[in-house]
Scaffold this motif. Structure first.
Motif, PDB file in Angstrom:
ATOM      1  N   ASP A   1      12.026 -43.603  19.588  1.00  0.00           N
ATOM      2  CA  ASP A   1      12.634 -42.969  20.758  1.00  0.00           C
ATOM      3  C   ASP A   1      11.601 -42.738  21.866  1.00  0.00           C
ATOM      4  O   ASP A   1      11.891 -42.926  23.058  1.00  0.00           O
ATOM      5  N   THR A   2      10.385 -42.348  21.474  1.00  0.00           N
ATOM      6  CA  THR A   2       9.314 -42.118  22.444  1.00  0.00           C
ATOM      7  C   THR A   2       8.902 -43.423  23.129  1.00  0.00           C
ATOM      8  O   THR A   2       8.697 -43.463  24.350  1.00  0.00           O
ATOM      9  N   VAL A   3       8.771 -44.489  22.336  1.00  0.00           N
ATOM     10  CA  VAL A   3       8.384 -45.790  22.895  1.00  0.00           C
ATOM     11  C   VAL A   3       9.437 -46.291  23.880  1.00  0.00           C
ATOM     12  O   VAL A   3       9.106 -46.793  24.965  1.00  0.00           O
ATOM     13  N   ILE A   4      10.708 -46.143  23.527  1.00  0.00           N
ATOM     14  CA  ILE A   4      11.777 -46.575  24.436  1.00  0.00           C
ATOM     15  C   ILE A   4      11.678 -45.835  25.772  1.00  0.00           C
ATOM     16  O   ILE A   4      11.740 -46.442  26.853  1.00  0.00           O
ATOM     17  N   ALA A   5      11.498 -44.524  25.702  1.00  0.00           N
ATOM     18  CA  ALA A   5      11.399 -43.726  26.932  1.00  0.00           C
ATOM     19  C   ALA A   5      10.170 -44.117  27.744  1.00  0.00           C
ATOM     20  O   ALA A   5      10.249 -44.253  28.973  1.00  0.00           O
TER      21      ALA A   5
ATOM     22  N   ASN B   1      10.595 -47.591  29.453  1.00  0.00           N
ATOM     23  CA  ASN B   1      11.529 -47.561  30.580  1.00  0.00           C
ATOM     24  C   ASN B   1      10.980 -46.827  31.797  1.00  0.00           C
ATOM     25  O   ASN B   1      11.520 -46.958  32.902  1.00  0.00           O
ATOM     26  N   ASN B   2       9.897 -46.078  31.618  1.00  0.00           N
ATOM     27  CA  ASN B   2       9.250 -45.401  32.740  1.00  0.00           C
ATOM     28  C   ASN B   2       8.277 -46.311  33.482  1.00  0.00           C
ATOM     29  O   ASN B   2       7.748 -45.931  34.524  1.00  0.00           O
ATOM     30  N   GLU B   3       8.052 -47.504  32.910  1.00  0.00           N
ATOM     31  CA  GLU B   3       7.113 -48.439  33.535  1.00  0.00           C
ATOM     32  C   GLU B   3       7.872 -49.442  34.399  1.00  0.00           C
ATOM     33  O   GLU B   3       8.929 -49.944  34.010  1.00  0.00           O
ATOM     34  N   GLU B   4       7.317 -49.728  35.536  1.00  0.00           N
ATOM     35  CA  GLU B   4       7.978 -50.604  36.511  1.00  0.00           C
ATOM     36  C   GLU B   4       8.212 -52.006  35.933  1.00  0.00           C
ATOM     37  O   GLU B   4       7.325 -52.586  35.314  1.00  0.00           O
ATOM     38  N   GLY B   5       9.432 -52.488  36.107  1.00  0.00           N
ATOM     39  CA  GLY B   5       9.766 -53.839  35.667  1.00  0.00           C
ATOM     40  C   GLY B   5      10.107 -53.959  34.201  1.00  0.00           C
ATOM     41  O   GLY B   5      10.414 -55.053  33.721  1.00  0.00           O
ATOM     42  N   CYS B   6      10.065 -52.840  33.457  1.00  0.00           N
ATOM     43  CA  CYS B   6      10.341 -52.883  32.023  1.00  0.00           C
ATOM     44  C   CYS B   6      11.708 -52.282  31.703  1.00  0.00           C
ATOM     45  O   CYS B   6      12.115 -51.291  32.301  1.00  0.00           O
TER      46      CYS B   6
ATOM     47  N   LYS C   1       7.401 -56.905  25.424  1.00  0.00           N
ATOM     48  CA  LYS C   1       5.946 -57.074  25.282  1.00  0.00           C
ATOM     49  C   LYS C   1       5.240 -55.723  25.264  1.00  0.00           C
ATOM     50  O   LYS C   1       4.310 -55.498  24.488  1.00  0.00           O
ATOM     51  N   ARG C   2       5.698 -54.811  26.133  1.00  0.00           N
ATOM     52  CA  ARG C   2       5.082 -53.482  26.172  1.00  0.00           C
ATOM     53  C   ARG C   2       5.360 -52.732  24.868  1.00  0.00           C
ATOM     54  O   ARG C   2       4.471 -52.073  24.315  1.00  0.00           O
ATOM     55  N   ALA C   3       6.567 -52.858  24.347  1.00  0.00           N
ATOM     56  CA  ALA C   3       6.907 -52.209  23.074  1.00  0.00           C
ATOM     57  C   ALA C   3       6.035 -52.741  21.943  1.00  0.00           C
ATOM     58  O   ALA C   3       5.603 -51.974  21.062  1.00  0.00           O
TER      59      ALA C   3
END
Length: 356
Positions: free
Chosen positions: A166-170, A173-178, A200-202
């Motif tokens: 849940d933390t990773v998803i949040a 989604n706070n990063e631009e373009g993700c 990729k970020r996840a």
């Protein structure tokens, strides 16, 4: 005068039938149709007539390939129809003298198959819906999926992993373009859907487990997420509500909702199947829990091809203590004595399902 004793018929066992989703027809399943269902030529030919009209390879030829090919067998336009044919054929083989099918459900694409199992889609309607939705990304995938464990070694849900996901998803989604979303609650796993940047970020944020997870799902789009808005709209435009009928067997969807022959509004069924089901998380874990709590089956039966869904079904049962199971140990011990979970992708359990 002697009285002859007539043995009363043995009561049927109640079963919940589960249809698999994408990713279950792999190298070991090549030839599944020919191996188990050579007697279902009319059914298979009907599917292939439809695919011929759409200039797609026949499922008979795909199943008969000499070698399994990721490029050929995993794209949605081929995998969906192939898996549907295997699952539906397995369903036809269930021994109805021994088993009463009390409800059906499925995982992800397995919802479309469940509609067919329950008669909410007739034979022509089923291949139309399954092939159309499976072919939506033939010209290019929209996003993708990855899978990550949400359980401990004993197949019990791990609250620390849940919080991590849940933390990773949040954070992503706070990063631009993700963009990243929960796609499927899959027993002891969480499937995430996102755009390439989000996935990729996840992958950088989720700790590696067994050098295997996080695992990308090959040739899978961002199913059950808002990224598929266009797919949902195209599906609604291509597939009329008239294709849908009241089911003859109760169905449990990806929200845990039960659709029965008495209460189903076919317009709402159409809207859910091509709307919410495409765009929102699919809670397979909840569907299994509802099926067991509401219908009290003696057994749960997973259709083939393969048995990739057997573990997640067992984990979903453990999460709600179905059959008294509280861990993987309980499950494995119970299966050795008298299996409560049957998978038609396993030879011994297949024979039990067929009454052989």
């Amino acid at each position: 005068m002697s009285l002859s004793l007539v043995e009363s018929p043995k009561p049927k066992q109640r079963i919940l039938v589960v249809a698999p989703g994408r990713g279950c027809y792999n190298k070991d399943e090549l030839g599944y149709l020919n191996r188990y269902h050579a007697d279902k030529k009319d059914f298979i030919e009907n599917i292939d007539e439809y695919r011929h009209l759409h200039k797609q390879p026949s499922i008979a030829s795909l199943d008969a390939e000499a070698k399994y090919s990721f490029k050929l067998h995993t794209p949605g336009e081929n995998a969906s129809a192939l898996i549907y044919a295997c699952s539906m054929s397995d369903f036809m083989d269930i021994d109805r003298e021994q088993y009463e099918i009390v409800a059906v459900t499925g995982n992800s694409m397995g919802w479309y198959i469940a509609l067919a199992l329950a008669g909410a889609l007739d034979e022509d309607g089923a291949i139309s819906v399954i092939n159309t939705m499976g072919s939506m990304m033939a010209d290019g995938l929209i996003g993708g999926q990855l899978i990550y464990p949400e359980m401990d070694e004993l197949w019990r849900l791990d609250s620390a992993k849940t919080q991590l996901l849940d933390t990773v998803i949040a954070e992503v989604n706070n990063e631009e373009g993700c963009a990243l979303f929960t796609s499927i609650y899959l027993g002891g796993y969480r499937v995430l859907a996102g755009n390439e940047a989000g996935l990729k970020r996840a992958e950088t944020l989720l700790p590696s487990i067994d050098d295997k997870y996080p695992m990308r799902l090959y040739n899978h789009g961002a199913f059950h997420s808002p990224l598929l808005g266009q797919v949902s709209e195209r599906g609604k435009a291509a597939l009329a509500a008239e294709l849908f009928h009241k089911p003859t067997i109760p169905m449990i969807d990806g929200e845990g909702r039960i659709w029965t022959q008495y209460s189903t509004d076919t317009q709402k069924l159409h809207d859910y199947t091509l709307g919410h089901q495409v765009l929102a998380p699919y809670d397979f874990t909840k569907a299994i829990a509802v099926g067991v709590k509401e219908f009290a089956p003696d057994k749960v039966l997973v259709l083939g091809p393969g048995n990739t869904l057997g573990g997640p079904v067992a984990q979903a049962l453990i999460a709600m203590q179905g059959f008294g199971w509280q861990s993987k140990t309980d499950f494995t011990q119970a299966q050795e004595n008298e299996p409560k979970l049957l998978a038609m992708g396993q030879e011994v359990q297949r024979a039990l399902a067929k009454g052989e």
